[in-house]
Design a protein around this motif. Structure first.
Motif, PDB file in Angstrom:
ATOM      1  N   MET A  41     -75.590   3.456 -71.074  1.00 43.15           N
ATOM      2  CA  MET A  41     -76.931   3.599 -70.501  1.00 43.15           C
ATOM      3  C   MET A  41     -77.359   5.061 -70.495  1.00 43.15           C
ATOM      4  N   LYS A  42     -78.563   5.322 -71.015  1.00 45.09           N
ATOM      5  CA  LYS A  42     -79.104   6.684 -70.973  1.00 45.09           C
ATOM      6  C   LYS A  42     -79.627   6.953 -69.561  1.00 45.09           C
ATOM      7  N   GLY A  43     -80.203   8.113 -69.367  1.00 50.13           N
ATOM      8  CA  GLY A  43     -80.784   8.424 -68.078  1.00 50.13           C
ATOM      9  C   GLY A  43     -79.764   9.002 -67.129  1.00 50.13           C
ATOM     10  N   SER A  44     -80.267   9.397 -65.968  1.00 50.14           N
ATOM     11  CA  SER A  44     -79.399  10.028 -64.982  1.00 50.14           C
ATOM     12  C   SER A  44     -79.462   9.252 -63.693  1.00 50.14           C
ATOM     13  N   ASP A  45     -78.408   9.403 -62.875  1.00 51.71           N
ATOM     14  CA  ASP A  45     -78.576   8.870 -61.534  1.00 51.71           C
ATOM     15  C   ASP A  45     -79.063   9.979 -60.615  1.00 51.71           C
ATOM     16  N   VAL A  46     -79.883   9.578 -59.672  1.00 53.65           N
ATOM     17  CA  VAL A  46     -80.514  10.527 -58.769  1.00 53.65           C
ATOM     18  C   VAL A  46     -80.068  10.190 -57.359  1.00 53.65           C
ATOM     19  N   THR A  47     -79.539  11.171 -56.658  1.00 56.57           N
ATOM     20  CA  THR A  47     -79.111  10.948 -55.286  1.00 56.57           C
ATOM     21  C   THR A  47     -79.960  11.816 -54.374  1.00 56.57           C
ATOM     22  N   VAL A  48     -80.579  11.161 -53.422  1.00 51.87           N
ATOM     23  CA  VAL A  48     -81.346  11.877 -52.412  1.00 51.87           C
ATOM     24  C   VAL A  48     -80.529  11.771 -51.142  1.00 51.87           C
ATOM     25  N   SER A  49     -80.158  12.927 -50.594  1.00 53.61           N
ATOM     26  CA  SER A  49     -79.196  12.890 -49.503  1.00 53.61           C
ATOM     27  C   SER A  49     -79.740  13.611 -48.279  1.00 53.61           C
ATOM     28  N   ASN A  50     -80.084  12.850 -47.256  1.00 55.51           N
ATOM     29  CA  ASN A  50     -80.550  13.359 -45.952  1.00 55.51           C
ATOM     30  C   ASN A  50     -81.687  14.360 -46.092  1.00 55.51           C
ATOM     31  N   VAL A  51     -82.664  14.046 -46.926  1.00 56.04           N
ATOM     32  CA  VAL A  51     -83.748  14.995 -47.184  1.00 56.04           C
ATOM     33  C   VAL A  51     -84.829  14.899 -46.113  1.00 56.04           C
ATOM     34  N   SER A  52     -85.191  16.047 -45.574  1.00 56.24           N
ATOM     35  CA  SER A  52     -86.315  16.140 -44.640  1.00 56.24           C
ATOM     36  C   SER A  52     -87.270  17.199 -45.138  1.00 56.24           C
ATOM     37  N   LYS A  53     -88.538  16.971 -44.887  1.00 55.74           N
ATOM     38  CA  LYS A  53     -89.548  17.945 -45.304  1.00 55.74           C
ATOM     39  C   LYS A  53     -90.736  17.855 -44.361  1.00 55.74           C
ATOM     40  N   SER A  54     -91.140  19.018 -43.849  1.00 55.14           N
ATOM     41  CA  SER A  54     -92.309  19.044 -42.964  1.00 55.14           C
ATOM     42  C   SER A  54     -93.361  19.977 -43.534  1.00 55.14           C
ATOM     43  N   PHE A  55     -94.605  19.619 -43.302  1.00 58.43           N
ATOM     44  CA  PHE A  55     -95.717  20.524 -43.609  1.00 58.43           C
ATOM     45  C   PHE A  55     -96.344  20.882 -42.271  1.00 58.43           C
ATOM     46  N   GLY A  56     -96.087  22.068 -41.793  1.00 55.15           N
ATOM     47  CA  GLY A  56     -96.551  22.423 -40.462  1.00 55.15           C
ATOM     48  C   GLY A  56     -95.887  21.508 -39.453  1.00 55.15           C
ATOM     49  N   SER A  57     -96.687  20.834 -38.636  1.00 52.82           N
ATOM     50  CA  SER A  57     -96.101  19.951 -37.645  1.00 52.82           C
ATOM     51  C   SER A  57     -95.959  18.525 -38.173  1.00 52.82           C
ATOM     52  N   PHE A  58     -96.430  18.295 -39.404  1.00 52.75           N
ATOM     53  CA  PHE A  58     -96.373  16.938 -39.960  1.00 52.75           C
ATOM     54  C   PHE A  58     -95.059  16.731 -40.720  1.00 52.75           C
ATOM     55  N   ALA A  59     -94.278  15.764 -40.258  1.00 46.19           N
ATOM     56  CA  ALA A  59     -93.002  15.478 -40.924  1.00 46.19           C
ATOM     57  C   ALA A  59     -93.248  14.467 -42.038  1.00 46.19           C
ATOM     58  N   ALA A  60     -93.216  14.925 -43.289  1.00 41.45           N
ATOM     59  CA  ALA A  60     -93.506  14.036 -44.424  1.00 41.45           C
ATOM     60  C   ALA A  60     -92.294  13.189 -44.768  1.00 41.45           C
ATOM     61  N   LEU A  61     -91.105  13.754 -44.639  1.00 41.80           N
ATOM     62  CA  LEU A  61     -89.874  13.015 -44.923  1.00 41.80           C
ATOM     63  C   LEU A  61     -88.908  13.247 -43.771  1.00 41.80           C
ATOM     64  N   LYS A  62     -88.335  12.136 -43.264  1.00 41.42           N
ATOM     65  CA  LYS A  62     -87.400  12.269 -42.149  1.00 41.42           C
ATOM     66  C   LYS A  62     -86.056  11.723 -42.573  1.00 41.42           C
ATOM     67  N   ASP A  63     -85.149  12.600 -42.929  1.00 37.90           N
ATOM     68  CA  ASP A  63     -83.764  12.231 -43.203  1.00 37.90           C
ATOM     69  C   ASP A  63     -83.667  11.065 -44.197  1.00 37.90           C
ATOM     70  N   VAL A  64     -84.253  11.245 -45.366  1.00 39.39           N
ATOM     71  CA  VAL A  64     -84.288  10.175 -46.365  1.00 39.39           C
ATOM     72  C   VAL A  64     -83.055  10.251 -47.264  1.00 39.39           C
ATOM     73  N   SER A  65     -82.403   9.124 -47.455  1.00 38.81           N
ATOM     74  CA  SER A  65     -81.272   9.061 -48.381  1.00 38.81           C
ATOM     75  C   SER A  65     -81.444   7.875 -49.313  1.00 38.81           C
ATOM     76  N   LEU A  66     -81.287   8.123 -50.612  1.00 40.46           N
ATOM     77  CA  LEU A  66     -81.428   7.054 -51.607  1.00 40.46           C
ATOM     78  C   LEU A  66     -80.397   7.265 -52.702  1.00 40.46           C
ATOM     79  N   GLU A  67     -79.948   6.167 -53.281  1.00 39.61           N
ATOM     80  CA  GLU A  67     -79.077   6.242 -54.457  1.00 39.61           C
ATOM     81  C   GLU A  67     -79.796   5.532 -55.591  1.00 39.61           C
ATOM     82  N   ILE A  68     -80.237   6.287 -56.595  1.00 38.82           N
ATOM     83  CA  ILE A  68     -80.944   5.669 -57.717  1.00 38.82           C
ATOM     84  C   ILE A  68     -80.006   5.684 -58.910  1.00 38.82           C
ATOM     85  N   LYS A  69     -79.831   4.502 -59.511  1.00 35.65           N
ATOM     86  CA  LYS A  69     -78.819   4.395 -60.572  1.00 35.65           C
ATOM     87  C   LYS A  69     -79.401   4.753 -61.929  1.00 35.65           C
TER      88      LYS A  69
END
Lengths: 312, 367
Positions: free
Chosen positions: B1-29
């Motif tokens: 299989m071509k392509g890559s696996d992508v792992t998102v591990s405990n990602v958080s991101k805020s813009f000012g006081s707005f939390a766009a991502l709160k501790d997101v974790s994903l395993e993409i095959k």
């Protein structure tokens, strides 16, 4: 039947242009072909002496220097105005920043030149400050050289470049920069290969707005420049007031006007290519892509719309 | 299989006081067609931009094939993006747009021509190479954007609501085309959309997001048939939601007291206690509407009056007010229209029957 009032509507403007633009221009053209009067003015005798007089090495030297100074100042201005326009366009308080760009216009042009003299002059603010800090007592000569002329010209005409560049960059789709980065371009490449080509119109306007007035500059080289900083504007003024050779002043003016006009036409008014817009066609109702292509080329679909975007 | 696996591990991101991502974790095959689905402002685009390299996560890491992407600018990542607005370069022709990444890499001209034509034919645009983007239709622009994103042979293709600017029919068509391009190139697709229908029809797996949190990850079937939360149930497709108290339980079979419906049987593996307040959901097409009362094991039968029949060609949607006062939505497909099944009309008295197994518990709170 309704009477055609078009000419009546246009008349005031036509009169204005004739009296204040066409007529003076024609007078200058006419003067350049007359004999010079003894104490200024002209004698009503046909002569091409003024045009012959133009072919002298001193004038050529001044012309080249004027071109060089105008070019240098314009390049510096564009290089400064691009990041300025960019940062204003991306800023959250555009209005305030634009206001700050315009504020200097509240002060008279000449007063601002004198302000620079009192800042950079031999007894000016900077020299006094440097002396106070213990630098050499005789001070530095900042003014009265070519560099000072370019510097003050850049200061004077920078806003004229920032404003058109800002308005073009403001309309620029910044996602394109992200797309370029995403596709492998470095930050610099995203600006040079994507942004600059897309804001070309604004750059051209900015160049015209700065190069043309600088090319005819008079006060800045006179007050800021030294003996060797004379530009064409100063030569014309001298011919008019000191040497009192009005036909030669007229001939030089006409040459400059012609030169500029030709340059502007070559530079800015290249005919934009015609473009056509195409509406979405539902591909499900088409057997294959070929049909779509055919439809797009058929006259009903491809009604040509001239692009509304002018160059300048 | 071509392509890559992508792992998102405990990602958080805020813009000012707005939390766009709160501790997101994903395993993409590798090679997966993976959708990030959620309403606008749920953080799905922020997550995509973080994977592409346009946003730096405040916390957490993103790994592509196991290597940390932190601090790597977009041009250094082996993934490309199809932007929502296409972001085609207006000053370049279709050919030059697609060739742009190759010109940056200083690929030899002959190879550029070959690769660009190959990719233009992948998206069926061979005949349009010399046009400017302004001369193309929306669907064609979309194809150029896809060809341009694929020409660097990325191992991950990121698609940011790529079809939202197209009209409904064209969207369906392009979706199928995207699916077939995915089959051809075989790389990982990460697809951001707010349209649950799009996500259901092409994805291998879907992550449903809301307010910066991943609520459920699963195959389209799992997401649809077994929503993890009330939000997921409501967001994906149409559904009926009830809230009630557990009266008694016997194995997996719970008897639920619902205010405006009476008692319902619910067969669900989720462990609940007698006295718990739970929220259950059932899809409208699982409810059978009929004129006569049906019998069966673990069958809920509710009597009601048709309040609103909505005919839509292939089916009719009935909104039925049941005896207790509550409302239920059900679909009836018109597979055998003319076979003597009595028509159900406005104000008819009907019976709604649905199996206890088709009710899914989506929320529970004790006491």
């Amino acid at each position: 039947m309704k009477r055609n009032l078009g000419p009546a509507y246009v008349a005031p403007q036509a009169l204005w242009i004739t009296v204040f633009f066409a007529a003076p221009l024609l007078i200058i053209v006419a003067y350049s072909f007359l004999q010079k009067g003894l104490y200024g003015g002209v004698e009503p005798v046909f002569s091409i002496q003024a045009w012959v007089d133009m072919a002298n090495p001193t004038l050529l030297k001044v012309t080249l220097k004027t071109l060089w100074v105008s070019l240098a100042a314009t390049i510096v201005i564009i290089l400064l105005a691009l990041p300025c326009g960019y940062s204003i366009a991306r800023s959250k308080n555009q209005a305030l920043r634009l206001f700050l760009v315009i504020v200097p216009f509240w002060t008279n042009f000449l007063v601002r030149i004198y302000a620079w003299i009192s800042i950079l002059g031999n007894e000016g603010f900077v020299n006094q400050a440097l002396r106070f800090l213990g630098f050499r007592a005789e001070g530095f000569q900042f003014l009265y050289n070519q560099g000072a002329v370019v510097f003050v010209l850049v200061y004077m005409y920078l806003p004229y470049a920032i404003l058109p560049l800002f308005s073009t960059i403001d309309k620029f789709d910044f996602t394109l920069l992200e797309a370029a980065r995403d596709l492998g371009a470095t930050r610099m490449q995203s600006y040079t290969k994507v942004m600059i080509p897309n804001i070309k119109g604004g750059v051209i306007t900015a160049v015209l707005f700065t190069f043309i007035p600088i090319f005819g500059a008079y006060a800045v080289p006179l007050l800021i420049g030294g003996k060797d900083s004379y530009m064409l504007g100063n030569v014309i003024a001298d011919q008019l007031t000191k040497t009192r050779n009005w036909p030669l002043a007229s001939a030089i003016s006409m040459s400059m006007t012609l030169l500029t006009a030709i340059a502007v036409f070559l530079f800015a008014f290249k005919k934009p290519k015609e473009q056509q817009t195409v509406k979405d066609i539902d591909p499900l109702s088409q057997p294959n892509g070929k049909t779509i292509e055919f439809l797009h080329r058929s006259p009903e679909q491809g009604k040509k719309k001239p692009s509304g975007k002018g160059a300048a | 299989m071509k392509g890559s696996d992508v792992t998102v591990s405990n990602v958080s991101k805020s813009f000012g006081s707005f939390a766009a991502l709160k501790d997101v974790s994903l395993e993409i095959k590798k090679g997966e067609f993976y959708s990030l689905l959620g309403p606008s402002g749920c953080g799905k685009t922020t997550l995509l931009r973080a994977i592409a390299g346009f946003e730096d996560p405040d916390y957490g890491v993103i790994l592509i094939d196991g290597s940390d992407m932190s601090g790597l600018s977009p041009d250094k990542r082996h993934c490309n993006t199809v932007f929502q607005s296409y972001a085609l370069f207006p000053h370049l022709t279709v050919f030059e747009n697609v060739a742009f990444p190759l010109r940056i890499k200083k690929t030899p001209a002959r190879l550029i021509k070959e690769l660009v034509m190959k990719h233009l034919s992948l998206v069926q645009l061979e005949g349009h190479a010399d046009k400017k983007p302004s001369q193309l239709s929306g669907g064609q622009k979309q194809r150029v954007a896809i060809a341009r994103a694929l020409i660097n042979e990325p191992s991950v293709l990121l698609l940011d609501e790529p079809l939202s600017a197209l009209d409904a029919k064209l969207r369906q068509h392009m979706l199928m085309e995207l699916d077939s391009i995915h089959d051809k190139v075989g790389i990982t697709f990460i697809y951001v959309t707010h349209d649950q229908q799009e996500a259901l029809s092409v994805s291998d797996r879907i992550a449903v997001m809301n307010a910066g949190v991943v609520l459920q990850v699963g195959s389209p079937q799992q997401i649809y048939e077994n929503p993890a939360t009330e939000f997921v149930a409501r967001f994906i497709g149409e559904t009926n939601i009830f809230k009630g108290k557990v009266l008694s339980r016997n194995g997996n079979l719970n008897v639920l007291q619902i205010e405006s419906f009476g008692q319902l049987l619910v067969d669900d593996e989720t462990p609940v206690e007698v006295g718990d307040t739970i929220v259950v959901t059932i899809r409208p097409e699982k409810i059978r509407i009929s004129n006569e009362q049906l019998q069966g094991d673990e069958l809920n039968v509710v009597k009601g009056i048709v309040e609103e029949p909505v005919y839509s060609g292939f089916q009719t949607k009935y909104i039925v007010r049941v005896e207790g006062g509550g409302r239920l939505t059900t679909f009836r497909q018109h597979a055998n229209w003319s076979e003597g099944i009595p028509d159900i009309e406005w104000k008819d008295e009907v019976y709604l029957s649905f199996s206890a197994r088709d009710l899914v518990i989506v929320e529970k709170s004790p006491g």
